[in-house]
Design an enzyme around this catalytic site. Structure first.
Site, mmCIF file in Angstrom:
data_model
loop_
_atom_site.group_PDB
_atom_site.id
_atom_site.type_symbol
_atom_site.label_atom_id
_atom_site.label_comp_id
_atom_site.label_asym_id
_atom_site.label_seq_id
_atom_site.Cartn_x
_atom_site.Cartn_y
_atom_site.Cartn_z
ATOM 1 C CG HIS A 135 -49.255 -27.862 -54.019
ATOM 2 N ND1 HIS A 135 -47.898 -28.073 -53.939
ATOM 3 C CD2 HIS A 135 -49.532 -27.857 -55.358
ATOM 4 C CE1 HIS A 135 -47.386 -28.190 -55.144
ATOM 5 N NE2 HIS A 135 -48.376 -28.078 -56.039
ATOM 6 C CG HIS B 138 -51.250 -26.931 -60.101
ATOM 7 N ND1 HIS B 138 -50.155 -26.155 -60.397
ATOM 8 C CD2 HIS B 138 -50.791 -27.911 -59.271
ATOM 9 C CE1 HIS B 138 -49.083 -26.645 -59.803
ATOM 10 N NE2 HIS B 138 -49.448 -27.711 -59.103
ATOM 11 C CE LYS C 220 -43.749 -25.105 -56.059
ATOM 12 N NZ LYS C 220 -44.933 -25.778 -56.561
ATOM 13 C CG HIS D 279 -41.361 -29.460 -58.150
ATOM 14 N ND1 HIS D 279 -42.561 -30.020 -58.511
ATOM 15 C CD2 HIS D 279 -40.406 -30.364 -58.519
ATOM 16 C CE1 HIS D 279 -42.337 -31.200 -59.081
ATOM 17 N NE2 HIS D 279 -41.040 -31.427 -59.100
ATOM 18 C CG HIS E 38 -45.453 -31.953 -54.693
ATOM 19 N ND1 HIS E 38 -44.087 -31.916 -54.716
ATOM 20 C CD2 HIS E 38 -45.854 -31.224 -55.761
ATOM 21 C CE1 HIS E 38 -43.688 -31.201 -55.753
ATOM 22 N NE2 HIS E 38 -44.750 -30.762 -56.392
ATOM 23 C CG ASP F 54 -49.364 -31.325 -57.002
ATOM 24 O OD1 ASP F 54 -49.503 -30.263 -57.628
ATOM 25 O OD2 ASP F 54 -48.566 -32.220 -57.351
HETATM 26 C C1 NCD Z 1 -48.199 -30.010 -61.653
HETATM 27 C C2 NCD Z 1 -48.982 -29.328 -62.779
HETATM 28 O O1 NCD Z 1 -49.583 -30.029 -63.602
HETATM 29 O O2 NCD Z 1 -48.995 -28.088 -62.826
HETATM 30 N N1 NCD Z 1 -47.984 -31.385 -62.036
HETATM 31 C C3 NCD Z 1 -47.651 -32.410 -61.210
HETATM 32 O O3 NCD Z 1 -47.394 -33.499 -61.724
HETATM 33 N N2 NCD Z 1 -47.608 -32.280 -59.901
HETATM 34 C C4 NCD Z 1 -46.930 -29.273 -61.374
HETATM 35 C C5 NCD Z 1 -46.295 -29.609 -60.054
HETATM 36 O O4 NCD Z 1 -46.906 -29.446 -58.999
HETATM 37 O O5 NCD Z 1 -45.135 -30.047 -60.042
HETATM 38 ZN ZN ZN Z 2 -48.223 -28.749 -57.916
HETATM 39 ZN ZN ZN Z 3 -44.511 -29.591 -58.105
#
Ligand code: NCD
Ligand code: ZN
Ligand code: ZN
Length: 350
Positions: A16, A18, A102, A139, A177, A251
């Protein structure tokens, strides 16, 4: 008893992440690549990644940001919307472009405005995914404003996840998460072949009181929000149990510090620079260093039906101080998780 000074394990994967795009992408990819062989790349760009062509182009931009000489495979995902066509998913999955889909409930988190407004709208797409064995990554929070923010994950289990799994028992689901004991118990009550969960490093370390320790801590604000201590304890027990249903997903979610230190700060913790050291410490604290490899390197590939990595990494006991700030190439400040703290474990350079 002699203290363990190093631990070698199969190279882990991050299920996971970003990566964002452009300057942010090229600035954050190296931190993930240093530790992980593969990563599930979340599609919540603006606009989101919804097509096979869009995912291929994004994959190429990620690969271009991988430092020369390092092996890394981004595993791409499709962003589910009310309009997603089953054919696009079928085609992308068959071609090996999409590893998974997702689901963001519309409005639940960062860049989720194009998300699913009602799960009923995507049922036929989910039926196709069940049929072809394509995993759904969720999510898991309700967006009902009447539900307290600390209860949104638990209520999602009751209102959405339980009925979904009853309708589509063969659908492979990753509850992303997880932050509550309720989620851990729910996953443990499921079928190991079709239900699993990722656990972040930060949710093993912080509880909701830490968000307000001495003042408000915007860099610890993420969604789902950290919960009470009893939930953190349940997550630590699950992660370190060796149970095949739980695996590593950081995450890591970078945002410029100016966007978090704001009257309305955005959600996301940037954890990639400290991920393996923080997980290793948590496993050591729980007396479970021998189970770190299962969580970090074995359980994820088994669930996704992928081979485990042949390469190895070594974590060594070596104090280091996490930088207060990390600058992107274009000068945007990022505040990593554990900024300024001393960590006891370090990844040995390859
Ligand atoms: C994530 C993001 O910033 O893209 N933020 C978060 O607080 N986890 C999005 C997500 O995973 O929900
Ligand atoms: Zn995330
Ligand atoms: Zn998320």
């Amino acid at each position: 008893m002699t203290e363990i000074t190093q631990i070698t394990l199969r190279r882990p994967d991050d299920w996971h992440v970003h990566f964002r795009d452009d300057d942010m992408l090229s600035s954050v990819v190296p931190a993930t690549v240093a530790e992980f062989a593969r990563a599930i790349v979340m599609p919540n760009l603006v606009p989101p990644v919804t097509t096979v062509a869009g995912a291929e182009a994004y994959r190429d931009r990620i690969n271009a940001a991988v430092p020369k000489g390092l092996e890394f495979k981004p595993l791409m995902t499709a962003y589910l919307t009310d309009q997603t066509s089953a054919d696009e998913l079928r085609q992308g999955f068959a071609a090996g472009v999409f590893a998974a889909v997702k689901l963001y409930p519309q409005g639940a988190t960062t860049n989720s405005t194009s998300g699913v407004s009602d799960i009923a709208n995507v049922m036929s797409v989910l039926e196709t995914m069940q049929e072809i064995g394509m995993p759904l990554l969720i999510h898991g929070e309700v967006t009902d404003p009447d539900i307290d923010i600390f209860d949104r994950e638990a209520v999602f289990i009751e209102r959405v996840l339980t009925p979904l799994i009853a309708k589509l028992p063969g659908l492979k689901v990753v509850f992303e998460h997880v932050t509550t004991k309720e989620a851990v118990d729910f996953v443990l009550g499921g079928d190991v072949k079709t239900l699993a969960a990722t656990i972040t490093a930060h949710h093993l370390v912080i509880n909701r009181s830490d968000l307000f320790k001495g003042g408000i801590r915007p860099h610890l604000y993420c969604l789902p929000i950290a919960k009470r201590e009893l939930h953190r304890q349940a997550l630590r027990a699950a992660a370190t149990s060796g149970d095949a249903r739980f695996f590593l997903g950081t995450d890591t979610a970078p945002h410029g510090a100016h966007l978090k230190e704001s009257a309305c700060g955005c959600a996301g913790v940037y954890s990639a620079p400290v991920a393996m050291p923080v997980y290793t410490q948590a496993f050591e604290d729980e007396g479970a260093l021998d189970r770190l490899e299962a969580f970090a390197s074995l359980n994820g590939p088994t669930f996704y039906g992928l081979p485990v990595n042949d390469a190895k990494i070594t974590m060594t006991r070596q104090d280091w101080t996490v930088p207060e700030t990390i600058m992107t190439g274009e000068g945007v400040a990022l505040k990593p998780f554990m900024a300024g703290e001393i960590l006891a474990w370090q990844l040995k350079a390859l």
